[in-house]
Design a protein around this motif. Structure first.
Motif, PDB file in Angstrom:
ATOM      1  N   GLY A 244       0.815  -1.200   0.000  1.00 25.99           N
ATOM      2  CA  GLY A 244       0.000   0.000   0.000  1.00 25.99           C
ATOM      3  C   GLY A 244       0.853   1.256   0.000  1.00 25.99           C
ATOM      4  N   ILE A 245       0.209   2.356  -0.339  1.00 30.04           N
ATOM      5  CA  ILE A 245       0.857   3.668  -0.288  1.00 30.04           C
ATOM      6  C   ILE A 245      -0.164   4.653   0.258  1.00 30.04           C
ATOM      7  CG2 ILE A 245       1.811   5.572  -1.631  1.00 30.04           C
ATOM      8  CD1 ILE A 245       3.031   3.632  -3.528  1.00 30.04           C
ATOM      9  N   GLU A 246       0.294   5.498   1.170  1.00 34.01           N
ATOM     10  CA  GLU A 246      -0.550   6.557   1.724  1.00 34.01           C
ATOM     11  C   GLU A 246       0.087   7.884   1.329  1.00 34.01           C
ATOM     12  OE1 GLU A 246      -2.755   6.387   5.722  1.00 34.01           O
ATOM     13  OE2 GLU A 246      -0.809   7.324   6.122  1.00 34.01           O
ATOM     14  N   ILE A 247      -0.642   8.673   0.532  1.00 30.48           N
ATOM     15  CA  ILE A 247      -0.129   9.925  -0.007  1.00 30.48           C
ATOM     16  C   ILE A 247      -0.881  11.102   0.604  1.00 30.48           C
ATOM     17  CG2 ILE A 247       0.163  11.293  -2.128  1.00 30.48           C
ATOM     18  CD1 ILE A 247       1.881   8.734  -2.000  1.00 30.48           C
ATOM     19  N   ASP A 248      -0.145  12.160   0.928  1.00 34.23           N
ATOM     20  CA  ASP A 248      -0.726  13.409   1.420  1.00 34.23           C
ATOM     21  C   ASP A 248      -0.352  14.496   0.417  1.00 34.23           C
ATOM     22  OD1 ASP A 248      -1.432  15.755   2.677  1.00 34.23           O
ATOM     23  OD2 ASP A 248      -0.352  15.327   4.524  1.00 34.23           O
ATOM     24  N   LEU A 249      -1.333  14.944  -0.366  1.00 41.65           N
ATOM     25  CA  LEU A 249      -1.059  15.917  -1.419  1.00 41.65           C
ATOM     26  C   LEU A 249      -0.496  17.228  -0.894  1.00 41.65           C
ATOM     27  CD1 LEU A 249      -4.070  15.437  -3.855  1.00 41.65           C
ATOM     28  CD2 LEU A 249      -1.808  14.396  -3.937  1.00 41.65           C
ATOM     29  N   SER A 250      -0.759  17.556   0.357  1.00 45.62           N
ATOM     30  CA  SER A 250      -0.223  18.808   0.905  1.00 45.62           C
ATOM     31  C   SER A 250       1.294  18.761   1.043  1.00 45.62           C
ATOM     32  CB  SER A 250      -0.872  19.128   2.251  1.00 45.62           C
ATOM     33  OG  SER A 250      -0.443  18.215   3.251  1.00 45.62           O
TER      34      SER A 250
ATOM     35  N   PHE B 162      19.555   9.645   1.783  1.00 42.27           N
ATOM     36  CA  PHE B 162      18.901  10.044   0.539  1.00 42.27           C
ATOM     37  C   PHE B 162      18.708  11.551   0.486  1.00 42.27           C
ATOM     38  CE2 PHE B 162      15.048  10.891  -1.955  1.00 42.27           C
ATOM     39  CZ  PHE B 162      15.396  10.311  -3.161  1.00 42.27           C
ATOM     40  N   GLU B 163      18.170  12.109   1.560  1.00 42.23           N
ATOM     41  CA  GLU B 163      17.933  13.554   1.610  1.00 42.23           C
ATOM     42  C   GLU B 163      19.245  14.334   1.557  1.00 42.23           C
ATOM     43  OE1 GLU B 163      15.434  14.056   5.032  1.00 42.23           O
ATOM     44  OE2 GLU B 163      13.626  13.523   3.908  1.00 42.23           O
ATOM     45  N   SER B 164      20.282  13.802   2.148  1.00 43.51           N
ATOM     46  CA  SER B 164      21.594  14.456   2.111  1.00 43.51           C
ATOM     47  C   SER B 164      22.139  14.489   0.680  1.00 43.51           C
ATOM     48  CB  SER B 164      22.568  13.723   3.031  1.00 43.51           C
ATOM     49  OG  SER B 164      23.847  14.279   2.955  1.00 43.51           O
ATOM     50  N   LEU B 165      21.992  13.391  -0.046  1.00 41.17           N
ATOM     51  CA  LEU B 165      22.452  13.331  -1.433  1.00 41.17           C
ATOM     52  C   LEU B 165      21.741  14.355  -2.316  1.00 41.17           C
ATOM     53  CD1 LEU B 165      22.700   9.487  -2.030  1.00 41.17           C
ATOM     54  CD2 LEU B 165      24.586  11.121  -2.072  1.00 41.17           C
ATOM     55  N   LEU B 166      20.483  14.635  -2.004  1.00 41.31           N
ATOM     56  CA  LEU B 166      19.683  15.546  -2.821  1.00 41.31           C
ATOM     57  C   LEU B 166      19.497  16.913  -2.170  1.00 41.31           C
ATOM     58  CD1 LEU B 166      16.966  13.057  -4.102  1.00 41.31           C
ATOM     59  CD2 LEU B 166      19.023  13.813  -5.261  1.00 41.31           C
ATOM     60  N   SER B 167      20.338  17.239  -1.203  1.00 38.25           N
ATOM     61  CA  SER B 167      20.199  18.541  -0.542  1.00 38.25           C
ATOM     62  C   SER B 167      20.329  19.656  -1.568  1.00 38.25           C
ATOM     63  CB  SER B 167      21.231  18.697   0.575  1.00 38.25           C
ATOM     64  OG  SER B 167      22.530  18.729   0.031  1.00 38.25           O
ATOM     65  N   GLY B 168      19.539  20.683  -1.394  1.00 37.55           N
ATOM     66  CA  GLY B 168      19.547  21.798  -2.325  1.00 37.55           C
ATOM     67  C   GLY B 168      18.551  21.653  -3.453  1.00 37.55           C
ATOM     68  N   ILE B 169      17.953  20.480  -3.587  1.00 37.10           N
ATOM     69  CA  ILE B 169      16.937  20.234  -4.611  1.00 37.10           C
ATOM     70  C   ILE B 169      15.574  20.281  -3.939  1.00 37.10           C
ATOM     71  CG2 ILE B 169      16.002  18.545  -6.237  1.00 37.10           C
ATOM     72  CD1 ILE B 169      18.864  17.520  -6.600  1.00 37.10           C
ATOM     73  N   LYS B 170      14.629  21.001  -4.557  1.00 39.92           N
ATOM     74  CA  LYS B 170      13.283  21.086  -3.997  1.00 39.92           C
ATOM     75  C   LYS B 170      12.625  19.710  -4.069  1.00 39.92           C
ATOM     76  CE  LYS B 170       9.156  23.889  -4.170  1.00 39.92           C
ATOM     77  NZ  LYS B 170       8.498  25.023  -4.818  1.00 39.92           N
ATOM     78  N   MET B 171      12.233  19.198  -2.904  1.00 37.62           N
ATOM     79  CA  MET B 171      11.598  17.886  -2.849  1.00 37.62           C
ATOM     80  C   MET B 171      10.652  17.830  -1.670  1.00 37.62           C
ATOM     81  SD  MET B 171      14.553  15.367  -1.462  1.00 37.62           S
ATOM     82  CE  MET B 171      15.736  15.936  -0.274  1.00 37.62           C
ATOM     83  N   GLY B 172       9.832  16.819  -1.669  1.00 34.92           N
ATOM     84  CA  GLY B 172       8.906  16.614  -0.559  1.00 34.92           C
ATOM     85  C   GLY B 172       8.643  15.146  -0.361  1.00 34.92           C
TER      86      GLY B 172
ATOM     87  N   ASP C 159      -6.273  14.997   0.386  1.00 34.22           N
ATOM     88  CA  ASP C 159      -6.015  16.309  -0.206  1.00 34.22           C
ATOM     89  C   ASP C 159      -5.389  17.232   0.830  1.00 34.22           C
ATOM     90  OD1 ASP C 159      -8.068  17.235   1.439  1.00 34.22           O
ATOM     91  OD2 ASP C 159      -9.480  17.582  -0.203  1.00 34.22           O
ATOM     92  N   GLY C 160      -5.205  18.483   0.486  1.00 33.56           N
ATOM     93  CA  GLY C 160      -4.568  19.453   1.366  1.00 33.56           C
ATOM     94  C   GLY C 160      -5.337  19.743   2.639  1.00 33.56           C
ATOM     95  N   ASP C 161      -6.635  19.406   2.653  1.00 32.49           N
ATOM     96  CA  ASP C 161      -7.468  19.613   3.840  1.00 32.49           C
ATOM     97  C   ASP C 161      -7.580  18.358   4.701  1.00 32.49           C
ATOM     98  OD1 ASP C 161      -8.045  22.266   3.091  1.00 32.49           O
ATOM     99  OD2 ASP C 161      -9.641  21.581   1.752  1.00 32.49           O
ATOM    100  N   GLY C 162      -6.844  17.309   4.336  1.00 33.69           N
ATOM    101  CA  GLY C 162      -6.892  16.063   5.090  1.00 33.69           C
ATOM    102  C   GLY C 162      -8.069  15.166   4.719  1.00 33.69           C
TER     103      GLY C 162
END
Length: 105
Positions: A14-20, A54-64, A79-82
């Motif tokens: 499964g995957i749980e995604i939060d668009l916000s 992983f986050e260290s390797l991609l530091s400086g790149i916009k990600m979420g 969605d953004g409102d939960g």
């Protein structure tokens, strides 16, 4: 979201995604976030113990961090409102995806 669903189907997890949590311009609708494809955007799944590396390797790149992988085989998006806007069993998604292709896959 199609690509996230394919990741879930491939791993049968499964995957749980939060668009916000997905980097996007202010005021963009959930539908546009779900189905837009921006140049240079990609999806990666990373084991929790490798998150900092992983986050260290991609530091400086916009990600979420859009979400988490779950052992329970359910694909869920809020969605953004939960508010939950998608909630489906991964097996059902896979069945729907494969059906039109018949014996080709």
């Amino acid at each position: 979201m199609v690509h996230l669903a394919m990741v879930a189907m491939a791993g049968e997890l499964g995957i749980e995604i939060d668009l916000s949590q997905i980097p996007a311009p202010p005021g963009i609708t959930a539908t546009r976030i779900l189905y837009s494809e921006s140049c240079g955007r990609f999806i990666a799944t990373v084991a929790p113990e490798k998150k900092e590396d992983f986050e260290s390797l991609l530091s400086g790149i916009k990600m979420g961090r859009a979400g988490v992988v779950l052992k329970s085989p359910c694909f869920s998006v809020t969605d953004g409102d939960g508010k939950r806007i998608i909630h489906e069993e991964v097996a059902r998604l896979k069945e729907s995806w494969k059906k039109p292709l018949g014996e080709l896959i």
